[in-house]
Scaffold this motif. Structure first.
Motif, PDB file in Angstrom:
ATOM      1  N   UNK A   1      36.800 -62.259  26.931  1.00 31.87           N
ATOM      2  CA  UNK A   1      37.068 -62.092  25.177  1.00 31.87           C
ATOM      3  C   UNK A   1      35.902 -62.198  24.896  1.00 31.87           C
ATOM      4  N   UNK A   2      34.864 -63.528  25.759  1.00 33.18           N
ATOM      5  CA  UNK A   2      33.279 -63.789  25.194  1.00 33.18           C
ATOM      6  C   UNK A   2      32.847 -62.747  25.803  1.00 33.18           C
ATOM      7  N   UNK A   3      32.417 -62.638  26.302  1.00 33.93           N
ATOM      8  CA  UNK A   3      32.014 -61.113  26.908  1.00 33.93           C
ATOM      9  C   UNK A   3      31.795 -60.352  26.079  1.00 33.93           C
ATOM     10  N   UNK A   4      33.176 -59.855  25.806  1.00 34.09           N
ATOM     11  CA  UNK A   4      33.435 -58.642  24.807  1.00 34.09           C
ATOM     12  C   UNK A   4      32.609 -59.012  23.101  1.00 34.09           C
ATOM     13  N   UNK A   5      32.616 -60.398  22.691  1.00 30.39           N
ATOM     14  CA  UNK A   5      32.516 -60.493  21.952  1.00 30.39           C
ATOM     15  C   UNK A   5      30.750 -60.853  21.510  1.00 30.39           C
ATOM     16  N   UNK A   6      29.763 -61.013  23.131  1.00 33.06           N
ATOM     17  CA  UNK A   6      28.434 -60.958  23.723  1.00 33.06           C
ATOM     18  C   UNK A   6      27.894 -59.205  22.855  1.00 33.06           C
ATOM     19  N   UNK A   7      28.369 -58.677  24.008  1.00 33.09           N
ATOM     20  CA  UNK A   7      28.524 -57.216  23.893  1.00 33.09           C
ATOM     21  C   UNK A   7      28.393 -56.368  22.253  1.00 33.09           C
ATOM     22  N   UNK A   8      29.809 -56.782  21.729  1.00 32.73           N
ATOM     23  CA  UNK A   8      29.504 -56.213  20.447  1.00 32.73           C
ATOM     24  C   UNK A   8      28.487 -57.252  19.196  1.00 32.73           C
TER      25      UNK A   8
ATOM     26  N   UNK B   1      16.316 -58.278   8.458  1.00 35.87           N
ATOM     27  CA  UNK B   1      16.754 -58.716   8.024  1.00 35.87           C
ATOM     28  C   UNK B   1      18.551 -58.727   8.280  1.00 35.87           C
ATOM     29  N   UNK B   2      18.632 -57.220   8.215  1.00 35.28           N
ATOM     30  CA  UNK B   2      20.232 -56.820   8.594  1.00 35.28           C
ATOM     31  C   UNK B   2      20.249 -57.429  10.140  1.00 35.28           C
ATOM     32  N   UNK B   3      19.699 -57.140  11.098  1.00 35.17           N
ATOM     33  CA  UNK B   3      19.766 -57.514  12.840  1.00 35.17           C
ATOM     34  C   UNK B   3      20.447 -58.529  12.273  1.00 35.17           C
ATOM     35  N   UNK B   4      19.055 -59.758  12.437  1.00 34.97           N
ATOM     36  CA  UNK B   4      19.427 -61.167  12.481  1.00 34.97           C
ATOM     37  C   UNK B   4      20.122 -62.031  11.785  1.00 34.97           C
ATOM     38  N   UNK B   5      20.609 -61.989  10.178  1.00 36.70           N
ATOM     39  CA  UNK B   5      20.832 -62.527   9.889  1.00 36.70           C
ATOM     40  C   UNK B   5      22.288 -61.663   9.859  1.00 36.70           C
ATOM     41  N   UNK B   6      21.659 -60.071   9.630  1.00 35.03           N
ATOM     42  CA  UNK B   6      23.661 -60.346   9.698  1.00 35.03           C
ATOM     43  C   UNK B   6      24.622 -60.347  11.566  1.00 35.03           C
ATOM     44  N   UNK B   7      23.961 -60.215  12.183  1.00 37.65           N
ATOM     45  CA  UNK B   7      24.067 -60.766  14.033  1.00 37.65           C
ATOM     46  C   UNK B   7      24.291 -62.355  13.937  1.00 37.65           C
ATOM     47  N   UNK B   8      23.793 -63.331  13.075  1.00 35.37           N
ATOM     48  CA  UNK B   8      24.186 -64.373  12.906  1.00 35.37           C
ATOM     49  C   UNK B   8      25.208 -63.722  12.096  1.00 35.37           C
ATOM     50  N   UNK B   9      25.834 -63.824  11.381  1.00 37.57           N
ATOM     51  CA  UNK B   9      26.497 -63.940  10.952  1.00 37.57           C
ATOM     52  C   UNK B   9      28.402 -63.256  11.116  1.00 37.57           C
TER      53      UNK B   9
ATOM     54  N   UNK C   1      31.591 -65.141  12.918  1.00 40.06           N
ATOM     55  CA  UNK C   1      33.036 -64.988  12.826  1.00 40.06           C
ATOM     56  C   UNK C   1      34.036 -64.077  13.595  1.00 40.06           C
ATOM     57  N   UNK C   2      32.916 -63.643  14.760  1.00 38.93           N
ATOM     58  CA  UNK C   2      33.713 -63.757  16.641  1.00 38.93           C
ATOM     59  C   UNK C   2      33.813 -64.441  17.193  1.00 38.93           C
ATOM     60  N   UNK C   3      33.023 -65.968  16.989  1.00 40.32           N
ATOM     61  CA  UNK C   3      33.599 -67.406  17.671  1.00 40.32           C
ATOM     62  C   UNK C   3      35.008 -67.850  16.667  1.00 40.32           C
ATOM     63  N   UNK C   4      35.092 -67.740  15.337  1.00 41.55           N
ATOM     64  CA  UNK C   4      36.341 -67.737  14.328  1.00 41.55           C
ATOM     65  C   UNK C   4      37.547 -67.453  14.696  1.00 41.55           C
ATOM     66  N   UNK C   5      37.269 -66.059  15.325  1.00 38.23           N
ATOM     67  CA  UNK C   5      38.106 -65.420  15.424  1.00 38.23           C
ATOM     68  C   UNK C   5      38.683 -65.775  16.812  1.00 38.23           C
ATOM     69  N   UNK C   6      37.385 -65.709  18.098  1.00 32.34           N
ATOM     70  CA  UNK C   6      38.388 -66.226  19.169  1.00 32.34           C
ATOM     71  C   UNK C   6      38.278 -67.607  19.466  1.00 32.34           C
ATOM     72  N   UNK C   7      37.917 -68.763  19.148  1.00 35.69           N
ATOM     73  CA  UNK C   7      38.764 -69.665  18.693  1.00 35.69           C
ATOM     74  C   UNK C   7      40.485 -69.645  17.797  1.00 35.69           C
ATOM     75  N   UNK C   8      41.005 -69.039  17.149  1.00 38.95           N
ATOM     76  CA  UNK C   8      41.675 -68.873  16.528  1.00 38.95           C
ATOM     77  C   UNK C   8      42.855 -68.217  17.825  1.00 38.95           C
ATOM     78  N   UNK C   9      42.219 -66.934  18.243  1.00 37.35           N
ATOM     79  CA  UNK C   9      42.985 -66.045  18.885  1.00 37.35           C
ATOM     80  C   UNK C   9      43.276 -66.050  20.484  1.00 37.35           C
TER      81      UNK C   9
END
Length: 104
Positions: A31-38, A65-73, A77-85
């Protein structure tokens, strides 16, 4: 203060055998690898799709701006999803030894 529900406390109290623990860890790693690829795909798509744009946001090119700040956000969100699910709380060294293989 840790937030736990009755269902999650029952899951944590379950005894997991050695193989089950590794199945859980493999699932978490996948799941972590999938998030990294996304996240990587989002970054490069933002760069390639917006590189010719003359617009700026926060005094920087739009693609940056979109790639860096959007990627950070997206990563937050992805880490929160991984931890919860996907992630489960268990102790690796808590009980049984790994099954011994018989050498014949």
């Amino acid at each position: 203060m840790e937030r736990t529900s009755i269902g999650s406390m029952q899951k944590m109290s379950q005894k997991l055998d050695y193989r089950e623990k590794f199945r859980i860890m493999d699932r978490e790693a996948a799941a972590t690898l999938a998030l990294a690829v996304i996240i990587m795909a989002f970054f490069w798509l933002a760069v390639f799709l917006l590189k010719d744009s003359a617009e700026t946001l926060l005094a920087m090119p739009l693609w940056f701006t979109v790639s860096c700040i959007g990627g950070y956000l997206l990563s937050i969100a992805g880490v929160i999803f991984l931890v919860r699910r996907f992630f489960r709380n268990f102790d690796l060294g808590e009980e049984q030894e790994p099954p011994k293989e018989s050498r014949s």
